[in-house]
Design a protein around this motif. Structure first.
Motif, PDB file in Angstrom:
ATOM      1  N   PHE A  13      40.217  53.492  42.903  1.00 40.90           N
ATOM      2  CA  PHE A  13      41.024  52.794  43.894  1.00 40.90           C
ATOM      3  C   PHE A  13      41.229  54.260  44.973  1.00 40.90           C
ATOM      4  O   PHE A  13      41.106  55.228  44.827  1.00 40.90           O
ATOM      5  CB  PHE A  13      42.507  52.890  43.435  1.00 40.90           C
ATOM      6  CG  PHE A  13      42.441  51.688  42.272  1.00 40.90           C
ATOM      7  CD1 PHE A  13      42.734  50.473  42.817  1.00 40.90           C
ATOM      8  CD2 PHE A  13      42.338  51.649  40.861  1.00 40.90           C
ATOM      9  CE1 PHE A  13      42.924  49.153  42.028  1.00 40.90           C
ATOM     10  CE2 PHE A  13      42.422  50.583  40.230  1.00 40.90           C
ATOM     11  CZ  PHE A  13      42.757  49.427  40.660  1.00 40.90           C
ATOM     12  N   VAL A  17      48.003  54.167  48.594  1.00 37.93           N
ATOM     13  CA  VAL A  17      48.098  52.749  49.507  1.00 37.93           C
ATOM     14  C   VAL A  17      49.452  52.546  50.079  1.00 37.93           C
ATOM     15  O   VAL A  17      50.370  52.840  49.262  1.00 37.93           O
ATOM     16  CB  VAL A  17      47.662  51.750  48.285  1.00 37.93           C
ATOM     17  CG1 VAL A  17      47.786  50.217  49.262  1.00 37.93           C
ATOM     18  CG2 VAL A  17      46.348  51.633  47.878  1.00 37.93           C
ATOM     19  N   VAL A 174      44.689  53.794  52.419  1.00 37.84           N
ATOM     20  CA  VAL A 174      44.558  52.418  52.894  1.00 37.84           C
ATOM     21  C   VAL A 174      45.904  51.652  53.363  1.00 37.84           C
ATOM     22  O   VAL A 174      46.784  51.915  52.507  1.00 37.84           O
ATOM     23  CB  VAL A 174      43.615  51.281  51.731  1.00 37.84           C
ATOM     24  CG1 VAL A 174      43.583  50.055  52.170  1.00 37.84           C
ATOM     25  CG2 VAL A 174      42.620  51.970  51.534  1.00 37.84           C
ATOM     26  N   VAL A 176      47.738  48.198  53.902  1.00 36.46           N
ATOM     27  CA  VAL A 176      47.702  46.504  53.494  1.00 36.46           C
ATOM     28  C   VAL A 176      48.831  46.026  54.454  1.00 36.46           C
ATOM     29  O   VAL A 176      49.834  46.196  54.305  1.00 36.46           O
ATOM     30  CB  VAL A 176      47.582  46.295  52.267  1.00 36.46           C
ATOM     31  CG1 VAL A 176      47.574  44.829  51.835  1.00 36.46           C
ATOM     32  CG2 VAL A 176      46.804  47.200  51.146  1.00 36.46           C
ATOM     33  N   VAL A 194      43.263  46.696  55.022  1.00 32.81           N
ATOM     34  CA  VAL A 194      43.256  45.367  54.344  1.00 32.81           C
ATOM     35  C   VAL A 194      43.945  44.380  54.819  1.00 32.81           C
ATOM     36  O   VAL A 194      45.139  44.507  55.324  1.00 32.81           O
ATOM     37  CB  VAL A 194      43.641  45.460  53.015  1.00 32.81           C
ATOM     38  CG1 VAL A 194      43.660  44.197  52.128  1.00 32.81           C
ATOM     39  CG2 VAL A 194      42.906  46.277  52.173  1.00 32.81           C
ATOM     40  N   LEU A 222      43.073  42.511  44.434  1.00 30.81           N
ATOM     41  CA  LEU A 222      42.934  43.972  44.640  1.00 30.81           C
ATOM     42  C   LEU A 222      43.554  44.395  43.274  1.00 30.81           C
ATOM     43  O   LEU A 222      43.605  45.661  43.179  1.00 30.81           O
ATOM     44  CB  LEU A 222      44.425  44.128  45.742  1.00 30.81           C
ATOM     45  CG  LEU A 222      43.943  43.728  47.177  1.00 30.81           C
ATOM     46  CD1 LEU A 222      45.022  44.269  47.960  1.00 30.81           C
ATOM     47  CD2 LEU A 222      42.575  44.419  47.576  1.00 30.81           C
ATOM     48  N   TRP A 228      38.898  47.066  47.130  1.00 31.83           N
ATOM     49  CA  TRP A 228      39.328  47.983  48.147  1.00 31.83           C
ATOM     50  C   TRP A 228      38.492  48.440  48.989  1.00 31.83           C
ATOM     51  O   TRP A 228      37.204  48.827  48.627  1.00 31.83           O
ATOM     52  CB  TRP A 228      40.240  48.900  47.600  1.00 31.83           C
ATOM     53  CG  TRP A 228      41.414  48.477  46.713  1.00 31.83           C
ATOM     54  CD1 TRP A 228      41.375  48.312  45.463  1.00 31.83           C
ATOM     55  CD2 TRP A 228      42.703  48.527  47.504  1.00 31.83           C
ATOM     56  NE1 TRP A 228      42.707  47.979  45.063  1.00 31.83           N
ATOM     57  CE2 TRP A 228      43.523  48.087  46.365  1.00 31.83           C
ATOM     58  CE3 TRP A 228      43.257  48.816  48.514  1.00 31.83           C
ATOM     59  CZ2 TRP A 228      44.782  47.746  46.452  1.00 31.83           C
ATOM     60  CZ3 TRP A 228      44.673  48.533  48.890  1.00 31.83           C
ATOM     61  CH2 TRP A 228      45.265  47.951  47.726  1.00 31.83           C
TER      62      TRP A 228
END
Length: 232
Positions: A13, A17, A174, A176, A194, A222, A228
């Motif tokens: 991962f 995030v 990341v 999202v 994302v 996810l 990812w």
């Protein structure tokens, strides 16, 4: 084991995030509809259906007021924003809920030891009031609202500040989100992105054109680390 299978098996991962809130983690459209219909009733109008409001939720209170009162001049509607927010504070969390698959996805990140946080354009005081209602007050590592800083998305600063607060380089994070400004903010911050296809979009929105790193159909997709995008 093939090289492709081996690569997927060792895929980790992201180190952290960050998520948009409305339309990404939270299906808040039912709360927003309750507010819009309270205001419509005050103006002698019939309730509007959820489908007429849903696509506008990620665009903010002005966009939702525009959908609820298309016949009213925008300058007049702007004066109703605070009333909309005050009514929303009353309806907060009473009708909406996390999207299906969000809780298992967050649990998968937590099991892997990956912090997650929220960067939203919703006013910070409203976002913070939601956290205990969702059981996220101790799980969410950082929360940046639309009024936390002098700028909001699509400016990348809220994302870079969030990464700083959790001690992770933006290149290792990341983001999202379900709106183009989410992807623009991520790109400006140097984060992989994302596109949350399960979120709120207008008919004319083209998520492919936003050029996010990956497009994902559902939060449950996810749960697997291999879904990812790669980070630095």
């Amino acid at each position: 084991m093939s090289a492709a299978v081996a690569a997927q098996a060792t895929q980790a991962f992201p180190k952290a995030v960050l998520f948009d809130l409305d339309g990404t983690l939270l299906d808040s459209a039912p709360d927003m509809l309750a507010v819009a219909n309270l205001m419509r009733a005050q103006h002698g109008l019939a309730p509007m259906p959820l489908d007429d409001l849903r696509a506008h939720v990620s665009k903010g209170s002005r966009a939702m007021l525009g959908a609820a009162f298309p016949h009213v001049d925008a300058s007049e509607r702007d004066g109703w924003v605070q009333q909309f927010l005050d009514l929303y504070e009353r309806e907060l969390g009473l009708h909406g809920a996390p999207f299906d698959g969000v809780e298992p996805m967050l649990a998968a990140l937590e099991a892997a030891g990956r912090p997650w946080g929220i960067v939203t354009n919703k006013p910070e005081y409203l976002a913070r009031k939601l956290m205990p209602l969702l059981g996220w007050e101790t799980r969410c590592a950082v929360l940046i609202g639309g009024d936390t800083l002098a700028v909001r998305k699509p400016d990348p600063l809220p994302l870079t500040v969030a990464a700083q607060q959790i001690g992770i380089d933006p290149a290792d994070c990341v983001y999202v989100g379900d709106d183009e400004r989410d992807i623009l903010a991520a790109r400006g911050a140097g984060m992989a992105s994302v596109v949350a296809l399960w979120g709120y979009r207008l008919a004319e929105d083209d998520p492919i054109a936003w050029q996010g790193d990956v497009l994902i159909d559902a939060p449950s997709d996810l749960i697997e680390a291999g879904a990812w995008p790669a980070t630095r």
